[in-house]
Write a protein that holds these residues in place. Sequence first.
Motif, PDB file in Angstrom:
ATOM      1  N   LEU A 158       0.829  -1.196   0.000  1.00 13.12           N
ATOM      2  CA  LEU A 158       0.000   0.000   0.000  1.00 13.12           C
ATOM      3  C   LEU A 158       0.870   1.254   0.000  1.00 13.12           C
ATOM      4  O   LEU A 158       0.592   2.223  -0.731  1.00 13.12           O
ATOM      5  CB  LEU A 158      -0.933  -0.003   1.208  1.00 13.12           C
ATOM      6  CG  LEU A 158      -1.808   1.240   1.383  1.00 13.12           C
ATOM      7  CD1 LEU A 158      -2.758   1.414   0.203  1.00 13.12           C
ATOM      8  CD2 LEU A 158      -2.599   1.150   2.697  1.00 13.12           C
ATOM      9  N   ALA A 159       1.940   1.255   0.799  1.00 16.73           N
ATOM     10  CA  ALA A 159       2.841   2.409   0.854  1.00 16.73           C
ATOM     11  C   ALA A 159       3.490   2.650  -0.500  1.00 16.73           C
ATOM     12  O   ALA A 159       3.623   3.799  -0.946  1.00 16.73           O
ATOM     13  CB  ALA A 159       3.899   2.195   1.922  1.00 16.73           C
ATOM     14  N   ARG A 160       3.919   1.573  -1.174  1.00 18.81           N
ATOM     15  CA  ARG A 160       4.509   1.726  -2.508  1.00 18.81           C
ATOM     16  C   ARG A 160       3.490   2.293  -3.492  1.00 18.81           C
ATOM     17  O   ARG A 160       3.809   3.163  -4.303  1.00 18.81           O
ATOM     18  CB  ARG A 160       5.027   0.370  -2.999  1.00 18.81           C
ATOM     19  CG  ARG A 160       6.319  -0.080  -2.337  1.00 18.81           C
ATOM     20  CD  ARG A 160       6.951  -1.244  -3.069  1.00 18.81           C
ATOM     21  NE  ARG A 160       6.090  -2.429  -3.018  1.00 18.81           N
ATOM     22  CZ  ARG A 160       6.161  -3.346  -2.058  1.00 18.81           C
ATOM     23  NH1 ARG A 160       7.048  -3.222  -1.072  1.00 18.81           N
ATOM     24  NH2 ARG A 160       5.362  -4.381  -2.074  1.00 18.81           N
ATOM     25  N   PHE A 161       2.263   1.801  -3.393  1.00 14.90           N
ATOM     26  CA  PHE A 161       1.195   2.276  -4.285  1.00 14.90           C
ATOM     27  C   PHE A 161       0.950   3.772  -4.081  1.00 14.90           C
ATOM     28  O   PHE A 161       0.880   4.550  -5.045  1.00 14.90           O
ATOM     29  CB  PHE A 161      -0.078   1.477  -4.012  1.00 14.90           C
ATOM     30  CG  PHE A 161      -1.317   2.043  -4.652  1.00 14.90           C
ATOM     31  CD1 PHE A 161      -1.561   1.874  -6.003  1.00 14.90           C
ATOM     32  CD2 PHE A 161      -2.236   2.766  -3.892  1.00 14.90           C
ATOM     33  CE1 PHE A 161      -2.705   2.400  -6.595  1.00 14.90           C
ATOM     34  CE2 PHE A 161      -3.382   3.291  -4.470  1.00 14.90           C
ATOM     35  CZ  PHE A 161      -3.621   3.111  -5.828  1.00 14.90           C
ATOM     36  N   LEU A 162       0.850   4.206  -2.826  1.00 18.36           N
ATOM     37  CA  LEU A 162       0.591   5.619  -2.543  1.00 18.36           C
ATOM     38  C   LEU A 162       1.773   6.487  -2.963  1.00 18.36           C
ATOM     39  O   LEU A 162       1.587   7.604  -3.464  1.00 18.36           O
ATOM     40  CB  LEU A 162       0.281   5.811  -1.059  1.00 18.36           C
ATOM     41  CG  LEU A 162      -1.021   5.169  -0.551  1.00 18.36           C
ATOM     42  CD1 LEU A 162      -1.164   5.374   0.949  1.00 18.36           C
ATOM     43  CD2 LEU A 162      -2.231   5.756  -1.270  1.00 18.36           C
ATOM     44  N   ARG A 163       3.013   5.981  -2.739  1.00 20.64           N
ATOM     45  CA  ARG A 163       4.187   6.766  -3.126  1.00 20.64           C
ATOM     46  C   ARG A 163       4.244   6.948  -4.641  1.00 20.64           C
ATOM     47  O   ARG A 163       4.530   8.031  -5.144  1.00 20.64           O
ATOM     48  CB  ARG A 163       5.458   6.073  -2.632  1.00 20.64           C
ATOM     49  CG  ARG A 163       6.736   6.900  -2.864  1.00 20.64           C
ATOM     50  CD  ARG A 163       7.969   6.184  -2.372  1.00 20.64           C
ATOM     51  NE  ARG A 163       8.317   5.046  -3.216  1.00 20.64           N
ATOM     52  CZ  ARG A 163       8.103   3.767  -2.892  1.00 20.64           C
ATOM     53  NH1 ARG A 163       7.543   3.470  -1.732  1.00 20.64           N
ATOM     54  NH2 ARG A 163       8.452   2.787  -3.703  1.00 20.64           N
ATOM     55  N   GLU A 164       3.912   5.895  -5.365  1.00 24.31           N
ATOM     56  CA  GLU A 164       3.960   5.960  -6.826  1.00 24.31           C
ATOM     57  C   GLU A 164       2.841   6.820  -7.398  1.00 24.31           C
ATOM     58  O   GLU A 164       3.038   7.544  -8.378  1.00 24.31           O
ATOM     59  CB  GLU A 164       3.877   4.541  -7.402  1.00 24.31           C
ATOM     60  CG  GLU A 164       5.093   3.684  -7.090  1.00 24.31           C
ATOM     61  CD  GLU A 164       4.864   2.224  -7.441  1.00 24.31           C
ATOM     62  OE1 GLU A 164       3.749   1.912  -7.942  1.00 24.31           O
ATOM     63  OE2 GLU A 164       5.774   1.394  -7.217  1.00 24.31           O
ATOM     64  N   GLN A 165       1.667   6.746  -6.779  1.00 23.27           N
ATOM     65  CA  GLN A 165       0.499   7.425  -7.358  1.00 23.27           C
ATOM     66  C   GLN A 165       0.303   8.836  -6.812  1.00 23.27           C
ATOM     67  O   GLN A 165      -0.205   9.703  -7.527  1.00 23.27           O
ATOM     68  CB  GLN A 165      -0.769   6.600  -7.079  1.00 23.27           C
ATOM     69  CG  GLN A 165      -0.757   5.205  -7.675  1.00 23.27           C
ATOM     70  CD  GLN A 165      -0.727   5.224  -9.188  1.00 23.27           C
ATOM     71  OE1 GLN A 165      -1.359   6.083  -9.815  1.00 23.27           O
ATOM     72  NE2 GLN A 165       0.002   4.296  -9.792  1.00 23.27           N
ATOM     73  N   ALA A 166       0.684   9.066  -5.544  1.00 32.17           N
ATOM     74  CA  ALA A 166       0.389  10.349  -4.908  1.00 32.17           C
ATOM     75  C   ALA A 166       1.605  11.253  -4.790  1.00 32.17           C
ATOM     76  O   ALA A 166       1.465  12.416  -4.373  1.00 32.17           O
ATOM     77  CB  ALA A 166      -0.210  10.115  -3.522  1.00 32.17           C
ATOM     78  N   GLY A 167       2.800  10.761  -5.107  1.00 31.96           N
ATOM     79  CA  GLY A 167       3.993  11.604  -5.062  1.00 31.96           C
ATOM     80  C   GLY A 167       4.273  12.125  -3.668  1.00 31.96           C
ATOM     81  O   GLY A 167       4.301  11.386  -2.693  1.00 31.96           O
ATOM     82  N   GLY A 168       4.436  13.448  -3.560  1.00 28.71           N
ATOM     83  CA  GLY A 168       4.815  14.047  -2.284  1.00 28.71           C
ATOM     84  C   GLY A 168       3.639  14.574  -1.485  1.00 28.71           C
ATOM     85  O   GLY A 168       3.838  15.401  -0.577  1.00 28.71           O
ATOM     86  N   ALA A 169       2.422  14.141  -1.762  1.00 25.44           N
ATOM     87  CA  ALA A 169       1.238  14.644  -1.042  1.00 25.44           C
ATOM     88  C   ALA A 169       1.279  14.221   0.422  1.00 25.44           C
ATOM     89  O   ALA A 169       1.763  13.136   0.773  1.00 25.44           O
ATOM     90  CB  ALA A 169      -0.036  14.129  -1.699  1.00 25.44           C
ATOM     91  N   THR A 170       0.791  15.100   1.278  1.00 29.04           N
ATOM     92  CA  THR A 170       0.695  14.788   2.710  1.00 29.04           C
ATOM     93  C   THR A 170      -0.739  14.918   3.240  1.00 29.04           C
ATOM     94  O   THR A 170      -1.001  14.560   4.381  1.00 29.04           O
ATOM     95  CB  THR A 170       1.603  15.723   3.530  1.00 29.04           C
ATOM     96  OG1 THR A 170       1.242  17.085   3.276  1.00 29.04           O
ATOM     97  CG2 THR A 170       3.072  15.495   3.169  1.00 29.04           C
ATOM     98  N   ARG A 171      -1.637  15.441   2.413  1.00 26.66           N
ATOM     99  CA  ARG A 171      -3.046  15.557   2.827  1.00 26.66           C
ATOM    100  C   ARG A 171      -3.874  14.562   2.001  1.00 26.66           C
ATOM    101  O   ARG A 171      -3.984  14.681   0.783  1.00 26.66           O
ATOM    102  CB  ARG A 171      -3.560  16.985   2.620  1.00 26.66           C
ATOM    103  CG  ARG A 171      -3.068  17.971   3.688  1.00 26.66           C
ATOM    104  CD  ARG A 171      -3.347  19.403   3.269  1.00 26.66           C
ATOM    105  NE  ARG A 171      -4.735  19.655   2.940  1.00 26.66           N
ATOM    106  CZ  ARG A 171      -5.676  20.110   3.795  1.00 26.66           C
ATOM    107  NH1 ARG A 171      -5.350  20.339   5.059  1.00 26.66           N
ATOM    108  NH2 ARG A 171      -6.902  20.342   3.386  1.00 26.66           N
TER     109      ARG A 171
END
Length: 506
Positions: A439-452
């Motif tokens: 899940l972390a890899r998926f979010l890093r790949e899809q969401a980039g540097g987002a924090t919100r």
Amino acid sequence: MRGAVARLDLLAYAEVIHYTALSLILIVGAYLRLTALARQSLWFDEIDVVVRAQRPLSVVLHTFVAPGENGPFYNILLALWIRVAGISETAVRFPSAVAGVLAIPLIYLLGRRLAGSTTGLLAAGLLAISPYHVWYSQEAKMYAIVVLLALASSLALVEALETDRARWWLVYVAATSLMFYNHVATVLVFAAQCLYVLASYRAWRGRERGWLASVGLLTLPYLPIALWALKVISGQVPTWQPHARFWDAMQIFAIKFAINRYDMTTQIRAALLYAGLAGLGLVVLALKRRRQRWWLLLALLTAVPVVGLWLVSLRQSVFADRYAMVALPAYLILVAAALAWLIRSRLLWPLGLLALTFLLIFAWEPLRDVNRTHSEQKEDWRAAYLWIADRAEPGDVLLIDPGYMLTTYSYFVQRDPELAAQQPLPVPTITPRFDQAALARFLREQAGGATRFWLVESPDRVSGEDPQGVLRAWLAAHGQPSDRLRVNGALVVLYQLAAPPAAPSG
């Protein structure tokens, strides 16, 4: 001579009263269906069909051969309509509302043809105030249109059998074909009609050629639907409806056909009254011993869709009460036949008026507190996305969970362009292999540097896509929920992460 004139005057007066009452019924039915169309938000099924109808017409036309499309004709109709009328709640629900209104005069004609003008009038009144029918007449789905076409099909069959005229057989074929292509389960109406013709063939000698020709013409347009239905029954297509025991299924239909939904006590009382009257109406019509045996047609049109749907569900779970909504008109005609008999009776007319009074009361309560209420009755995605648009910042990520509900964003971003500043991210089905590291890899790949991250969730559906709560656990471990909104059928939570999603250590 004077007596004859007086009788004619009385008949003319009664006819004026009859058609005045019918006009008032139509006005009430139209008011209940054509007003307050935007009071409730579109729920997921409505949003999904609207978004898919916005695709290029060549793609929408493919739904006629695509597996899993319960209502390809409705998809085409809606696709053409929204290109003219737009996609507001009122616009997309308007075709269903019109179909709901048109069903009222059709049930009047069918009821009058089968059981007399008084029964037809009462049946029209019962349908006009039916909370169940009003509910689906105000939904951007095919069910109100299906009921209209089922009525047209049965009325055309009756006229064709009575007159044996080619035009009525052609109307029967056209209405039934359109009915097939509005919902796969409508074959049960055709099955009921065929069983009636076969069971009462002695009354229709000389009509065999017209009926057999009609059945032959109906075979070809039904073949694509039949192939899809066979795949469902054989278990080749996954379904999500729950299994239902026979008695539970009959209770559900009894309640839905009476008042749709309300408090349990009222539901039971209304269901018992409607069922009792329907049974009495069946007996009353059967005792008339008419050659045509119309009571049998009404009994089959009521029972076959309901029982047939349950029987199919034994093989593959496809049980949803709205799939057998086509049985509602015949059921109401039976109820109306009982009321007409009671009211005309010299001894029992007070009982008939009392039953009619209770039917009106039972209809009024859910119409007021469910159909016409301003409180949330459907999934309130409108409020959810409006709340996000008022608070979100450019670059925020909207985690749509389950991911197939991305169409909710696709719809509301057209209604509120401010949502375009956020990135929608559909969450995939979380399997055992899709753990927190994945899940972390998926979010890093899809969401980039987002924090919100805005979690936009359907609580009723997410357990089937993420039974272990992996997404919630990851968000709770890496961020703090800073804002939350729960509305009917939707949950929105804003998570503020300390840092963008990072690769797991090690």
